[in-house]
Motif scaffolding. Structure first.
Motif, PDB file in Angstrom:
ATOM      1  N   UNK A 137       0.834  -1.193   0.000  1.00 28.99           N
ATOM      2  CA  UNK A 137       0.000   0.000   0.000  1.00 28.99           C
ATOM      3  C   UNK A 137       0.873   1.249   0.000  1.00 28.99           C
ATOM      4  N   UNK A 138       0.436   2.236  -0.757  1.00 31.62           N
ATOM      5  CA  UNK A 138       1.151   3.509  -0.820  1.00 31.62           C
ATOM      6  C   UNK A 138       0.174   4.613  -0.437  1.00 31.62           C
ATOM      7  N   UNK A 139       0.653   5.537   0.391  1.00 33.34           N
ATOM      8  CA  UNK A 139      -0.152   6.686   0.788  1.00 33.34           C
ATOM      9  C   UNK A 139       0.262   7.884  -0.070  1.00 33.34           C
ATOM     10  N   UNK A 140      -0.739   8.523  -0.668  1.00 38.92           N
ATOM     11  CA  UNK A 140      -0.491   9.695  -1.497  1.00 38.92           C
ATOM     12  C   UNK A 140      -1.065  10.938  -0.817  1.00 38.92           C
ATOM     13  N   UNK A 141      -0.296  12.012  -0.848  1.00 38.38           N
ATOM     14  CA  UNK A 141      -0.719  13.293  -0.273  1.00 38.38           C
ATOM     15  C   UNK A 141      -0.607  14.372  -1.350  1.00 38.38           C
ATOM     16  N   UNK A 142      -1.425  15.393  -1.214  1.00 35.35           N
ATOM     17  CA  UNK A 142      -1.385  16.519  -2.149  1.00 35.35           C
ATOM     18  C   UNK A 142      -0.998  17.784  -1.393  1.00 35.35           C
ATOM     19  N   UNK A 143       0.069  18.421  -1.836  1.00 40.78           N
ATOM     20  CA  UNK A 143       0.501  19.686  -1.248  1.00 40.78           C
ATOM     21  C   UNK A 143       0.022  20.832  -2.113  1.00 40.78           C
ATOM     22  N   UNK A 144      -0.810  21.700  -1.521  1.00 46.37           N
ATOM     23  CA  UNK A 144      -1.367  22.834  -2.254  1.00 46.37           C
ATOM     24  C   UNK A 144      -0.608  24.136  -2.008  1.00 46.37           C
TER      25      UNK A 144
END
Length: 205
Positions: free
Chosen positions: A1-8
């Motif tokens: 499993x990979x966790x993805x995050x979005x930096x705005x």
């Protein structure tokens, strides 16, 4: 499993991702992309962006996620997070799972993290998405697209070079033949006195 995050904090937003555990991180190490930057978490840069001038706010997001996802680091203040291009990671069979070193230590940068910043971590956690990607296939598709783009760029460059070469040859021909018409038989005959009326000098006078 990979966790993805979005930096705005940047526009367009950046993608940060991290493996669920050290075993997942082994896969990320194996199948990283050329534009990835590793700081325990991974930052995927866009084509043309450089790891050497990552915006400070984006670096802080990566550093805070690194601290928050480290069992030891999350308990401490004043830690140092190191980051480097994925291509600079070195892995061999003698290393423990998740452990890496570097091909070139000069390509390693550091960022100081005084304390955990919960507003940053909470903001990023709200964007968290869990996925089960086929990292090998994603890497192969990335490489296929890269090869297609490189091939297209080569073809366009060859076409441009051909156009420039033809233009140079055209200009060279024009330069070499600029006075051809002046020395044609017709023009020479017109400028000759041979066929003129014998009294043309009288007319002139």
């Amino acid at each position: 499993m990979v966790y993805y995050f979005t930096s705005n904090v940047v526009n367009p937003p950046a993608t940060i991702y991290v493996g669920k555990d050290k075993y997942e991180n082994e896969e990320l190490i194996k199948h990283g992309w050329d534009q990835d930057v590793c700081a325990h978490v991974y930052l995927r840069l866009r084509e043309g962006e450089s790891w050497e001038n990552i915006p400070e706010e984006l670096l802080q997001d990566c550093a805070q996620l690194t601290k928050a996802n480290s069992i030891e680091g999350n308990k401490k203040d004043n830690i140092t997070v190191i980051y480097t291009p994925w291509s600079n990671l070195r892995k061999d069979g003698s290393m423990a799972t998740g452990q890496v070193s570097f091909h070139n230590p000069k390509q390693v940068k550091r960022i100081h993290v005084p304390t955990r910043q919960n507003p940053i971590v909470n903001r990023l956690n709200k964007t968290k998405v869990e996925k089960f990607p086929d990292l090998r296939e994603e890497k192969e598709e990335y490489l296929r697209q890269k090869r297609r783009a490189e091939r297209k760029a080569r073809e366009e460059r060859k076409l441009q070079e051909k156009r420039e070469r033809e233009e140079r040859e055209r200009l060279k021909w024009q330069k070499e033949h600029a006075y051809d018409d002046l020395f044609s038989e017709e023009n020479i005959a017109k400028s000759s006195n041979q066929d003129r009326d014998p009294n043309f000098l009288d007319d002139f006078m």
